[in-house]
Design an enzyme around this catalytic site. Structure first.
Site, PDB file in Angstrom:
ATOM      1  N   GLN A 146       4.793  -8.126   8.321  1.00  0.00           N
ATOM      2  CA  GLN A 146       3.705  -7.034   8.326  1.00  0.00           C
ATOM      3  C   GLN A 146       2.327  -7.499   7.962  1.00  0.00           C
ATOM      4  O   GLN A 146       1.349  -6.921   8.099  1.00  0.00           O
ATOM      5  CB  GLN A 146       4.047  -5.932   7.778  1.00  0.00           C
ATOM      6  CG  GLN A 146       4.284  -5.913   6.211  1.00  0.00           C
ATOM      7  CD  GLN A 146       4.993  -4.645   5.238  1.00  0.00           C
ATOM      8  OE1 GLN A 146       5.943  -4.489   5.747  1.00  0.00           O
ATOM      9  NE2 GLN A 146       4.224  -3.787   4.746  1.00  0.00           N
ATOM     10  N   CYS A 159       5.070  -1.082   6.856  1.00  0.00           N
ATOM     11  CA  CYS A 159       6.399  -1.071   6.837  1.00  0.00           C
ATOM     12  C   CYS A 159       7.017  -0.071   7.746  1.00  0.00           C
ATOM     13  O   CYS A 159       8.241  -0.297   8.587  1.00  0.00           O
ATOM     14  CB  CYS A 159       6.801  -1.096   5.552  1.00  0.00           C
ATOM     15  SG  CYS A 159       6.301   0.450   4.740  1.00  0.00           S
ATOM     16  N   HIS A 216       8.406   1.982   0.258  1.00  0.00           N
ATOM     17  CA  HIS A 216       8.574   1.032   1.293  1.00  0.00           C
ATOM     18  C   HIS A 216       9.626   1.544   2.150  1.00  0.00           C
ATOM     19  O   HIS A 216      10.779   1.840   2.041  1.00  0.00           O
ATOM     20  CB  HIS A 216       8.921  -0.252   0.456  1.00  0.00           C
ATOM     21  CG  HIS A 216       8.865  -1.344   1.377  1.00  0.00           C
ATOM     22  ND1 HIS A 216       7.877  -1.708   2.507  1.00  0.00           N
ATOM     23  CD2 HIS A 216       9.739  -2.453   1.451  1.00  0.00           C
ATOM     24  CE1 HIS A 216       8.259  -2.781   3.158  1.00  0.00           C
ATOM     25  NE2 HIS A 216       9.445  -3.233   2.632  1.00  0.00           N
TER      26      HIS A 216
END
Lengths: 230, 214
Positions: free
Chosen positions: B19, B25, B161
């Site tokens: 990424q 994410c 995340h």
């Protein structure tokens, strides 16, 4: 072979454009290329300093950066362009010692010490004032780990100040990783990663997703049917 | 649930992606899930576009973060996802250049999974890789093995995340989740993070979801 009783002359800084300096730089560059196994011709990409010292002859100490050009050594082209940015990592920081014993411009290369710029820069940390107490071993371990980190992940910083800042963050992160390691209840290994020069805040800003923690933003979803097959 | 399962061994997981310096994410987690769902329904593993979500999901905030639940809705509204090749990842927000005729995979809806790790494992084994999210503090320093940080290092309520859960099993008696990350192959174990399974570590059970394809 110097006479130890001979008084040494004081070194004098020479500017890049002063008479004679161009010839010395050209000579150094030529000798450097003769002694290198590289396929491409390398040229001085940055002048750092030249000093002249009158001894039994003249000693020139030259500090420069040397980078790859696009010309193969076998080609006879004299003016070669440097490789673009991506090849800057191959830049070397060099110190040459050139003597003119006859005082008539007959130059001899006596010493050459070159190392990759990325690694050379880390030598500067030796002077970094970090709180290590008397633990020299701990300090040396940090320097070695940081050098390895820079090389492995191709890290280059813009200035000495930035490098110093990063080595302190790196040190703090090593301590955090050691704490995680000592308290981990699984089998994980923690340590130096490609994110080891980032503060936790920088890491969160650059790589993580703060919205996930905003529970009020979550829209309700249909529940999944539980697994049923054996 | 079976004792162990790994969708990588069944061809449902594309290669590890990166990424870059972008908080996208959520897009990688969701496209990874849809890649798996599409494979299980159609037998073909496609690498799907995260950049389409970064550019065209107007509810989420591109590199500043997003939510999988919004991303599923955005994909439904757009009509599907283009492939990675057609809509390549750049790691920064651009204007949306989604083209409907290039849609390679679509979804019909999305569902939220149970918060019980045993039920998540059973669902994963039966239905494919799952989009999950977790507290990533320990991930900054992780190199290999099964990570099981103390709760003080991994507050399950501070989720930051999103990743893709592709399997589970046991290693030397330690139960783990196999988690596909999106920080490149030079992160962790070939781009994967292994997290302890069975204690809701790092809040891994809090946000499990999946797209549904009929």
């Amino acid at each position: 072979c110097e006479d130890p009783n001979q008084p040494l002359g004081s070194p004098v800084q020479l500017g890049e454009s002063e008479p004679g300096v161009k010839k010395i730089l050209e000579f150094t560059e030529e000798r450097y290329n003769l002694g290198s196994n590289a396929m491409h011709r390398r040229k001085i990409s940055r002048f750092i300093s030249v000093t002249r010292q009158m001894l039994k002859g003249i000693r020139y100490t030259i500090k420069v950066e040397v980078s790859n050009t696009q010309c193969k050594k076998s080609s006879m082209v004299r003016s070669c362009d440097f490789y673009p940015e991506s090849h800057k990592l191959e830049t070397e920081l060099c110190m040459f010692e050139v003597w003119d014993v006859t005082l008539q411009g007959n130059l001899t290369l006596l010493k050459q010490n070159c190392q990759p710029k990325v690694i050379a820069r880390t030598e500067e940390f030796i002077n970094v004032d970090i709180e290590f107490g008397n633990d020299t071993f701990e300090f040396m371990r940090l320097v070695l780990e940081f050098k390895h980190f820079l090389k492995k992940f191709n890290k280059v910083y813009s200035s000495r100040e930035e490098t110093e800042r990063r080595v302190v963050i790196f040190y703090e992160n090593l301590k955090t990783a050691e704490t995680l390691q000592s308290l981990d209840q699984g089998s994980a290994e923690y340590g130096v990663t490609k994110f080891s020069d980032l503060t936790v805040e920088e890491f969160q800003t650059m790589y993580l997703n703060p919205l996930l923690n905003q529970w009020t933003l979550h829209s309700p979803m249909k529940p999944a049917a539980p697994a049923q097959r054996p | 649930a079976p004792d162990s399962w790994d969708w990588r061994e069944h061809g449902a997981v594309s290669s590890v992606k990166n990424q870059g310096m972008c908080g996208s994410c959520w897009a990688f987690s969701v496209t990874g899930n849809i890649e798996g769902q599409w494979f299980l329904k159609n037998g073909k593993l496609l690498s799907l576009s995260e950049q389409e979500l970064v550019d065209c999901d107007t509810v989420d905030q591109a590199c500043r973060g997003g939510l999988p639940s919004n991303a599923y809705e955005a994909i439904e509204k757009l009509g599907g996802l283009e492939t990675e090749t057609d809509y390549t990842y750049t790691g920064h927000k651009q204007s949306c250049s989604f083209v409907n005729r290039k849609v390679a995979a679509y979804i019909n809806s999305s569902v939220e999974l149970s918060k019980d790790e045993k039920e998540i494992a059973a669902w994963l084994a039966e239905n494919g890789p799952v989009s999950v999210a977790l507290n990533a503090f320990a991930m900054q320093f992780y190199k290999k093995g099964v990570s099981h940080p103390l709760k003080i290092f991994c507050n399950p309520w501070m989720i930051d995340h999103a990743v893709l859960m592709v399997g589970y099993g046991e290693s030397k008696g330690i139960p783990f989740w196999a988690i596909k990350n999106s920080w490149g192959e030079d992160y962790g174990e070939g781009g994967y993070y292994y997290l302890y399974r069975g204690s809701n570590a790092c809040g891994i059970n809090k946000m499990a979801s999946s797209a549904v394809i009929h």
